[in-house]
Design an enzyme around this catalytic site. Structure first.
Site, PDB file in Angstrom:
ATOM      1  N   HIS A  17       0.824  -1.311  -0.102  1.00  0.00           N
ATOM      2  CA  HIS A  17      -0.313  -0.355   0.126  1.00  0.00           C
ATOM      3  C   HIS A  17       0.497   1.491   0.134  1.00  0.00           C
ATOM      4  O   HIS A  17       1.951   1.251  -0.497  1.00  0.00           O
ATOM      5  CB  HIS A  17      -0.773   0.096   1.142  1.00  0.00           C
ATOM      6  N   CYS A  26       5.555   5.989   4.950  1.00  0.00           N
ATOM      7  CA  CYS A  26       4.381   5.340   4.662  1.00  0.00           C
ATOM      8  C   CYS A  26       4.496   5.618   3.721  1.00  0.00           C
ATOM      9  O   CYS A  26       3.326   5.066   3.037  1.00  0.00           O
ATOM     10  CB  CYS A  26       3.117   5.258   5.634  1.00  0.00           C
ATOM     11  N   HIS A  32       3.446  -5.044   3.383  1.00  0.00           N
ATOM     12  CA  HIS A  32       3.729  -5.765   4.925  1.00  0.00           C
ATOM     13  C   HIS A  32       2.886  -7.034   4.633  1.00  0.00           C
ATOM     14  O   HIS A  32       2.278  -7.433   3.807  1.00  0.00           O
ATOM     15  CB  HIS A  32       2.255  -5.072   6.292  1.00  0.00           C
ATOM     16  N   HIS A  76      -1.683 -10.400  -1.628  1.00  0.00           N
ATOM     17  CA  HIS A  76      -0.874 -10.189  -2.471  1.00  0.00           C
ATOM     18  C   HIS A  76      -0.992  -9.037  -3.980  1.00  0.00           C
ATOM     19  O   HIS A  76      -0.792  -9.157  -4.775  1.00  0.00           O
ATOM     20  CB  HIS A  76      -0.726 -11.439  -3.218  1.00  0.00           C
ATOM     21  N   GLU A 131       0.256  -5.357  11.641  1.00  0.00           N
ATOM     22  CA  GLU A 131       0.643  -4.923  10.252  1.00  0.00           C
ATOM     23  C   GLU A 131       1.971  -4.470  10.484  1.00  0.00           C
ATOM     24  O   GLU A 131       2.528  -4.755   9.004  1.00  0.00           O
ATOM     25  CB  GLU A 131       0.579  -3.206  10.262  1.00  0.00           C
TER      26      GLU A 131
HETATM   27 ZN   LIG Z   1       2.071   0.263   5.458  1.00  0.00          ZN
END
Ligand SMILES: [Zn+2]
Length: 160
Positions: A17, A26, A32, A76, A131
């Site tokens: 992401h 981020c 992750h 994925h 996460e």
């Molecule tokens: Zn992240």
């Protein structure tokens, strides 16, 4: 008569992401290995001879339901809000994308997962989504509004 019992099944999935507009690292495209703890709560089946006697719910059934309603879609994949510049390239190249319409923080992801599992009619108590090995968000099923997390009420897409 048995009281309610909590049972937990743990899943992992890998996903990427990018948090557009985030002040820190981020904002970069990254990934992750998420760990998802699904906690269900109920009174174990008491009917003698029933396949599920003594179970709140068979772990095999939890696994199948959670995979089908969530994990298969997210694993994925690129978890997209929809405002990521890379999104079009990924979609046009056939790469797996889960277009979620909300900012893909672990808090929002946990709320989304709790909502989806409630919709799947599981006796959900909570979900905890890790996460990283040191960071998680938890959402109690009782705190999920019947019509979904609030971010879905503000003009998100209906890309389910
Ligand atoms: Zn992240």
């Amino acid at each position: 008569m048995l009281n309610e019992v909590s049972v937990c099944k743990i899943f992992t999935f890998d996903a990427a992401h990018q948090l557009i507009g985030h002040k820190g690292k981020c904002s970069n495209l990254h990934g992750h290995t998420y760990k998802l703890e699904v906690v269900l709560k109920g009174v174990p089946v008491t009917e003698p001879g029933h396949s599920d006697e003594g179970f709140v719910i068979d772990f095999g059934d939890i696994k199948a339901l959670v995979r089908q309603s969530l994990v298969d879609r997210l694993d994925h994949a690129f978890l997209a809000k929809g405002d990521e510049p890379v999104l079009e390239t990924l979609q046009s190249s056939g790469s797996k994308v889960a277009l979620l319409s909300f900012r893909t923080t672990v808090e929002n992801m946990a709320a989304y997962i709790a909502y989806k599992l409630k919709q799947a009619a599981l006796p959900l108590y909570s979900v905890k989504l890790w996460e990283t090995p040191t960071s998680w968000a938890e959402v109690l099923a009782a705190d999920v509004p019947a019509d979904g997390p609030s971010y879905r009420l503000h003009g998100g897409c209906d890309c389910e």
